[in-house]
Write an enzyme that holds these catalytic residues in place. Structure first.
Site, PDB file in Angstrom:
ATOM      1  N   ASP A  95       0.789  -1.237   0.000  1.00 45.19           N
ATOM      2  CA  ASP A  95       0.000   0.000   0.000  1.00 45.19           C
ATOM      3  C   ASP A  95       0.819   1.284   0.000  1.00 45.19           C
ATOM      4  O   ASP A  95       0.384   2.311  -0.492  1.00 45.19           O
ATOM      5  CB  ASP A  95      -0.942   0.019   1.221  1.00 45.19           C
ATOM      6  N   HIS A  96       2.039   1.238   0.547  1.00 42.64           N
ATOM      7  CA  HIS A  96       2.771   2.497   0.753  1.00 42.64           C
ATOM      8  C   HIS A  96       3.541   2.981  -0.473  1.00 42.64           C
ATOM      9  O   HIS A  96       3.963   4.127  -0.515  1.00 42.64           O
ATOM     10  CB  HIS A  96       3.771   2.346   1.905  1.00 42.64           C
ATOM     11  N   ASP A 160       3.569  -1.027  11.666  1.00 46.45           N
ATOM     12  CA  ASP A 160       3.108   0.283  11.250  1.00 46.45           C
ATOM     13  C   ASP A 160       2.442   0.885  12.480  1.00 46.45           C
ATOM     14  O   ASP A 160       1.694   0.196  13.183  1.00 46.45           O
ATOM     15  CB  ASP A 160       2.082   0.149  10.123  1.00 46.45           C
ATOM     16  N   ARG A 448      -1.646  12.416  10.254  1.00 48.61           N
ATOM     17  CA  ARG A 448      -0.416  13.147  10.580  1.00 48.61           C
ATOM     18  C   ARG A 448      -0.250  14.332   9.669  1.00 48.61           C
ATOM     19  O   ARG A 448      -0.592  14.258   8.485  1.00 48.61           O
ATOM     20  CB  ARG A 448       0.800  12.251  10.398  1.00 48.61           C
ATOM     21  N   SER A 643       6.263   7.304  13.215  1.00 46.95           N
ATOM     22  CA  SER A 643       6.221   6.016  12.533  1.00 46.95           C
ATOM     23  C   SER A 643       6.917   4.890  13.291  1.00 46.95           C
ATOM     24  O   SER A 643       7.753   5.107  14.155  1.00 46.95           O
ATOM     25  CB  SER A 643       6.887   6.197  11.178  1.00 46.95           C
ATOM     26  N   ARG A 645       8.813   2.865  11.554  1.00 49.71           N
ATOM     27  CA  ARG A 645       9.884   2.448  10.637  1.00 49.71           C
ATOM     28  C   ARG A 645      11.192   2.244  11.393  1.00 49.71           C
ATOM     29  O   ARG A 645      11.740   3.157  11.991  1.00 49.71           O
ATOM     30  CB  ARG A 645      10.047   3.461   9.490  1.00 49.71           C
TER      31      ARG A 645
HETATM   32  C1  MIC Z   1       3.196   6.510   8.617  1.00 48.25           C
HETATM   33  O1  MIC Z   1       1.991   6.727   8.699  1.00 48.25           O
HETATM   34  O2  MIC Z   1       4.060   7.314   9.009  1.00 48.25           O
HETATM   35  C2  MIC Z   1       3.642   5.193   8.059  1.00 48.25           C
HETATM   36  C3  MIC Z   1       4.297   5.452   6.782  1.00 48.25           C
HETATM   37  O3  MIC Z   1       2.526   4.364   7.827  1.00 48.25           O
HETATM   38  C4  MIC Z   1       4.585   4.540   9.069  1.00 48.25           C
HETATM   39  C5  MIC Z   1       5.227   3.303   8.605  1.00 48.25           C
HETATM   40  C6  MIC Z   1       6.387   3.509   7.688  1.00 48.25           C
HETATM   41  O4  MIC Z   1       7.145   4.455   7.846  1.00 48.25           O
HETATM   42  O5  MIC Z   1       6.560   2.663   6.826  1.00 48.25           O
HETATM   43  C7  MIC Z   1       3.980   4.239  10.424  1.00 48.25           C
HETATM   44  O6  MIC Z   1       3.069   4.923  10.818  1.00 48.25           O
HETATM   45  O7  MIC Z   1       4.474   3.362  11.149  1.00 48.25           O
HETATM   46 FE1  SF4 Z   2      -0.727   4.737   5.082  1.00 46.75          FE
HETATM   47 FE2  SF4 Z   2       0.356   5.404   7.445  1.00 46.75          FE
HETATM   48 FE3  SF4 Z   2      -1.064   7.163   5.989  1.00 46.75          FE
HETATM   49 FE4  SF4 Z   2      -2.290   5.165   7.131  1.00 46.75          FE
HETATM   50  S1  SF4 Z   2      -1.190   6.808   8.187  1.00 46.75           S
HETATM   51  S2  SF4 Z   2      -2.626   5.894   5.034  1.00 46.75           S
HETATM   52  S3  SF4 Z   2      -0.793   3.521   6.950  1.00 46.75           S
HETATM   53  S4  SF4 Z   2       0.869   6.224   5.440  1.00 46.75           S
END
Ligand code: MIC
Ligand code: SF4
Length: 754
Positions: A95-96, A160, A448, A643, A645
Site C-alpha cells: 500500500d505504501h 506500522d 499526521r 512512525s 519504521r
Molecule cells: C506513517 O503513517 O508514518 C507510516 C508510513 O505508515 C509509518 C510506517 C512507515 O514508515 O513505513 C507508520 O506509521 O508506522
Molecule cells: Fe498509510 Fe500510514 Fe497514511 Fe495510514 S497513516 S494511510 S498507513 S501512510
C-alpha cells in the site's frame, strides 16, 4: 467464513480460565485492556499482578500484519531467523509504495512497473513463509485488517504505527518495528512494558457536523503528542456505544498521534453489526458467546477513577468539529475559532486542496457523509473552490462506493480518485507545483501533518479534520469557513448554507467487491527460492551488526544535536525515499536529513569535527565511520515520534553511530533502537541537553557494568573549558542488555537457533 476462525475460537475458548486466574491475582474487577493482556500472557498464568508502567511482560499476540514499506526490512530479518514458516497468521499489504499523481488506474500501472522487483520479492517471500499477501491495489493495511482480520478480544502487532486502528473492533493492536514482528513470527514471546491505563468516558451522542474524528482531535488537544506514551486508552460509556465500529476505528487510529501504545473499545452491537456486514457471522456468533469477557467489568465503568491511572470525560452533545494543525496533530482548534486563530498566526486562509480517505477515514460512513456534502455543492450551484481528492482505504470500500454512486458525485465536483493506497498521506503525492515551495494550506482527513509529509513542501500548512469537514472546506476554499453558521455565495449570486452531513453506518445494500486482491500462500513452499540481486538498488541482503566490544565508549564525536521536534519523518524521511526501504545502505543516505541542527538551526548541515567543515549528515557520518571514530546523536523530547519504521534506528546503527541521547523517546522508536543493538539513553536532568557543544568529544562510561536500573555516565570534553560530567538513564532490562551485547536482538535469535 472468516480468516483464521479456528485461532479466534481458541482464543475465546481459553478466556474464562485465563480471566478467572487473572481476577484472583489482580484481586479486583478488570478493564477490557487488562482482560486482553492477561489472556495473552506467554506464561499462560499470570505470575503476579503486573505493575503498570514498570514491569516488562512477555506476550503471545495472535497475529502479525506488515505493510510493504516496513515488511521488506522485517522479512529480510525474518529470512535470517532460520524458521520455515511464520508461527502465527501473518499478512503483508502492498500500500505504501504507490504514487498518487493522475488517478487510480494510471497510477497503479506506473506503480506495478516501478515497484516490480519489490512486489515480486514480497509475493515470493510471503508465499514461502506461509504469509498472506494483499497485492497492490487491494487497499491500505489497516482498512484491510479491519475488514478481514481484526476481532474483539484479540491481540495483534503490526509493523506500522497505525496498527492501533484495529482497536475499533475491540482488539489490543500495537504498532512495532520489524524486529518485533520477527520475534512473533519466529514463535518467540513478544515483550512490552505493562502499560498504564487511560479511561476515556464518552457521554452524550454525536450530532450535526461532528464526527468520530472530532473526538480524537479534541483528545489530541488534551493529551498532546506525548500524553499517551506508555498507556493504553480504553473508551467506554453510552457515547462509545453510540459510535459505529468504523468510527471507533478512526478514534483508535489516531491514538498513535498522542503516543498511546494503543486504544480499544468494548464489544457491542455496532461491532457485531460490522462483523456481520463484512462476512464474519462466525466471528460475531463466537464473540456473542463470550461477550462479557470482551468488555470491561461493569464495576470498572461505574467508578473508572478507581481502575484507570487517568480518566478523561468527553461530552459528545457539546463537542464541536475541530481542525488540528498545522505541522502537529495536537494543535486543536474548534472550527468556530479557526478564522481568528489563522489570522492571528498568519496561516494562509485559502484552502488549495481537500483530501479525504486514508487508513484513518475511508469507511462507508465517512464517504457517504462526505458525499452528502459534495452533492449539495452541485445541487446548490456552488462552484468548488479547492482541489479535491479521494483515496479509498480498500478495494471493497471503493467498489461499494462506486456502485452506490458516491464516486460519481465526487467526480462531479472535480474530485480525483487515487489508488486504494497511502498516496498523499505518506508523501507519495506528486503534487503539481510543490517544488516551488509556496506557502499554502491544505486540509485532509488523514492522521499526521508533520512538515513536508504530504507533498514534500515545508511551507504546506496541513490541517486534519473529518472527511465531511474537509469536503465543506474544499467547497468554500476557505480555512475560516464554519459550515454551522456561515453562508456561501453560489453561482447565481444567492447566499446558501450547507446542510449537515447525512450518511449510512453500513451500506444498505451490503458490501461488494469483484477482486479483493488477496494471494494466499502456497501449501508446499519447498520449491520457492528468494533471489536478491547484488546489483539491486532497492533490496539488499542484511549483514549482521557487530557485537559490542565489551568496552565503554570513548572519544565519540557529536554527529548532530537535534533541535525541537524530531519525528521519524525527520530521521528517515518517507516520500521519495520509500523506494529504498529494502536497501539499508541506500536508505541510510537520508539519515536525519530533516532534523534541525541546534547550533545553526539548519537542516542537513552539521560540522565534521575532523575537517572543520560543514556537510550533510549522512556524508559526515560516513566520514567518521571511515576514520573509525564513534559518534553520538543528541535529541530533544519525544524523539522518534510517529512512525514504526525501524530504518530510523537501523540507519544510524549501520553507519556506525554508537548512542542516541535524548530528553525522552517515543515508545516504538526506543524499542527499535534497542532491538538493533544501539545504546538508547536519556538525560537524567533534561537541562543537561544545554551542556552539549558542537565540538565536544564524548565518553560514555558504566557500560562495562551495564545493569537494569543503573545509570550511565557522560563525560563531555569541551574544546574550550573544563570537562563536564552528568548521569544518564536507560530502560534496558536484562534481556535487552543481551541484545545490546550481541549487537542486535536478531543476532541473539540466530545464535539461539544454531
Ligand atoms: C506513517 O503513517 O508514518 C507510516 C508510513 O505508515 C509509518 C510506517 C512507515 O514508515 O513505513 C507508520 O506509521 O508506522
Ligand atoms: Fe498509510 Fe500510514 Fe497514511 Fe495510514 S497513516 S494511510 S498507513 S501512510
Amino acid at each position: 467464513m472468516a480468516f483464521d476462525i479456528k485461532m479466534i475460537r481458541e482464543v475465546y475458548a481459553r478466556l474464562d480460565n485465563r480471566l478467572s486466574d487473572a481476577r484472583k491475582i489482580v484481586g479486583k474487577p478488570l478493564t477490557l485492556t487488562e482482560k486482553i493482556l492477561y489472556s495473552h500472557l506467554d506464561s499462560g498464568i499470570p505470575e503476579k499482578a503486573y505493575s503498570r508502567g514498570a514491569d516488562y511482560v512477555d506476550f503471545r499476540p495472535d497475529r502479525v500484519a506488515m505493510q510493504d514499506a516496513t515488511a521488506q526490512m522485517a522479512l529480510l530479518q525474518f529470512m535470517q531467523a532460520g524458521k520455515k514458516k511464520a508461527a502465527v497468521p501473518s499478512t503483508v499489504h502492498a500500500d505504501h509504495l504507490i504514487q498518487a499523481k493522475v488517478q487510480a488506474e494510471t497510477d497503479m500501472g506506473v506503480a506495478k512497473t516501478t515497484n516490480h522487483e519489490v512486489y515480486e520479492f514480497l509475493g515470493s517471500v510471503t508465499n514461502k513463509y506461509g504469509i498472506g499477501f494483499w497485492k497492490p491495489g487491494a487497499g491500505i493495511i489497516h482498512q484491510v485488517v479491519f475488514e478481514n482480520y481484526a476481532f474483539p478480544g484479540g491481540m495483534m502487532i503490526g509493523t506500522d504505527s497505525h496498527t492501533v486502528n484495529a482497536g475499533g473492533l475491540g482488539m489490543v493492536a500495537i504498532g512495532v518495528g520489524g524486529a518485533d514482528a520477527v520475534d512473533v513470527m519466529a514463535d518467540m514471546p513478544w515483550e512490552l512494558k505493562f502499560p498504564k491505563l487511560i479511561g476515556i468516558k464518552l457521554i452524550g451522542k454525536l450530532n450535526g457536523w461532528t464526527a468520530p474524528k472530532d473526538i480524537i482531535l479534541k483528545v489530541a488537544g488534551i493529551l498532546t503528542v506525548k500524553g499517551g506514551t506508555g498507556a493504553i486508552i480504553e473508551y467506554f460509556g453510552e457515547g462509545a456505544e453510540s459510535l459505529s465500529a468504523t468510527g471507533k476505528g478512526t478514534i483508535c487510529n489516531m491514538g498513535a498521534e498522542v503516543g498511546a501504545t494503543t486504544s480499544t473499545f468494548g464489544y457491542d452491537k455496532s461491532i457485531e453489526n460490522y462483523l456481520r456486514a463484512t462476512g464474519r457471522d462466525d466471528v460475531a456468533d463466537a464473540a456473542n458467546e463470550v461477550s462479557g469477557n470482551l468488555t470491561g467489568d461493569p464495576e470498572v465503568y461505574a467508578e473508572p477513577e478507581k481502575y484507570f491511572d487517568q480518566v478523561i470525560e468527553v461530552n459528545l452533545d457539546e463537542l464541536e468539529p475541530y481542525l488540528n494543525g498545522p505541522f502537529t496533530p495536537d494543535r486543536a482548534t474548534p472550527v468556530s475559532k479557526m478564522k481568528d486563530e489563522a489570522k492571528k498566526n498568519g496561516w494562509p486562509l485559502k484552502v488549495e486542496v481537500g483530501l479525504i480517505g486514508s487508513c484513518t477515514n475511508s469507511s462507508y460512513e465517512d464517504i457517504s457523509r462526505a458525499a452528502s456534502i459534495a452533492k449539495q455543492a452541485k445541487d446548490k450551484n456552488l462552484g468548488v473552490k479547492a482541489g479535491f481528492t479521494i483515496t479509498p482505504g480498500s478495494e471493497q470500500v471503493r467498489y461499494t462506493i462506486e456502485r452506490d454512486g458516491f464516486i460519481e458525485i465526487f467526480k462531479q465536483i472535480g474530485g480525483k480518485v487515487f489508488a486504494n493506497a497511502c498516496g498523499p498521506c505518506i508523501g507519495m503525492w506528486d503534487r503539481e507545483g510543490a517544488e516551488k515551495k509556496e506557502k499554502n494550506t491544505i486540509v485532509h482527513s488523514f492522521n499526521r501533518n508533520f512538515a513536508k509529509r504530504a507533498d514534500g513542501n515545508p511551507n504546506t500548512y496541513a490541517f486534519v479534520a473529518s472527511p465531511e469537514m474537509v469536503t465543506a472546506l474544499a467547497i468554500a476554499g476557505d480555512l475560516g469557513f464554519n459550515p454551522l453558521k456561515d453562508k456561501l455565495l453560489n453561482e447565481n449570486g444567492e447566499e446558501v448554507m450547507l446542510e449537515e452531513p447525512k450518511g449510512w453506518e453500513l451500506p444498505p445494500n451490503g458490501f461488494e467487491v469483484d477482486d479483493p486482491g488477496y494471494q494466499a500462500p502456497a501449501d508446499d513452499a519447498s520449491g520457492i527460492e528468494i533471489n536478491i540481486s547484488p546489483d539491486s538498488e532497492r533490496l539488499q541482503v542484511l549483514s549482521p551488526f557487530e557485537p559490542w566490544d565489551g568496552k565503554n565508549i570513548k572519544g565519540a564525536k557529536l554527529l548532530i544535536k537535534a533541535f525541537g521536534k524530531c519525528t521519524t519523518d525527520h530521521i528517515s524521511m518517507a516520500g521519495p525515499w520509500l523506494r529504498y526501504r529494502g536497501h539499508l545502505d541506500n536508505i541510510s543516505n537520508n539519515m536525519l536529513i530533516g532534523a534541525v541542527n541546534a547550533f545553526n538551526k539548519e537542516t542537513n548541515t552539521v560540522k565534521n569535527q575532523l575537517s572543520g567543515e560543514y556537510g550533510e549528515v549522512p556524508a559526515t557520518q560516513r566520514a567518521y565511520k571511515e576514520a573509525g571514530i564513534p559518534t553520538i546523536i543528541v535529541g530533544d523530547q519525544n524523539y522518534g515520534e510517529g512512525s514504526s519504521r525501524e530504518h530510523a534506528a537501523m540507519e544510524p546503527r549501520h553507519l556506525g553511530v554508537k548512542a542516541v541521547l535524548v530528553k525522552s523517546f517515543a515508545r516504538i522508536h526506543e524499542t527499535n533502537l534497542k532491538k538493533q543493538g544501539m545504546l538508547a539513553i536519556t538525560f537524567d536532568k533534561p537541562e543537561d541537553y544545554n551542556k552539549i557543544q558542537e565540538n565536544d568529544t564524548i565518553d560514555i562510561t558504566g557500560l562495562d557494568k551495564f545493569e537494569p536500573g543503573k545509570q550511565l555516565t557522560i563525560v563531555l570534553h569541551h574544546v574550550d573549558g573544563p570537562d563536564e560530567t552528568f548521569k544518564v538513564n536507560h530502560t534496558y532490562n536484562e534481556n535487552q542488555i543481551e541484545w545490546f551485547k550481541a549487537g542486535s536482538a536478531l543476532n541473539l535469535i540466530r545464535s539461539q537457533n544454531k
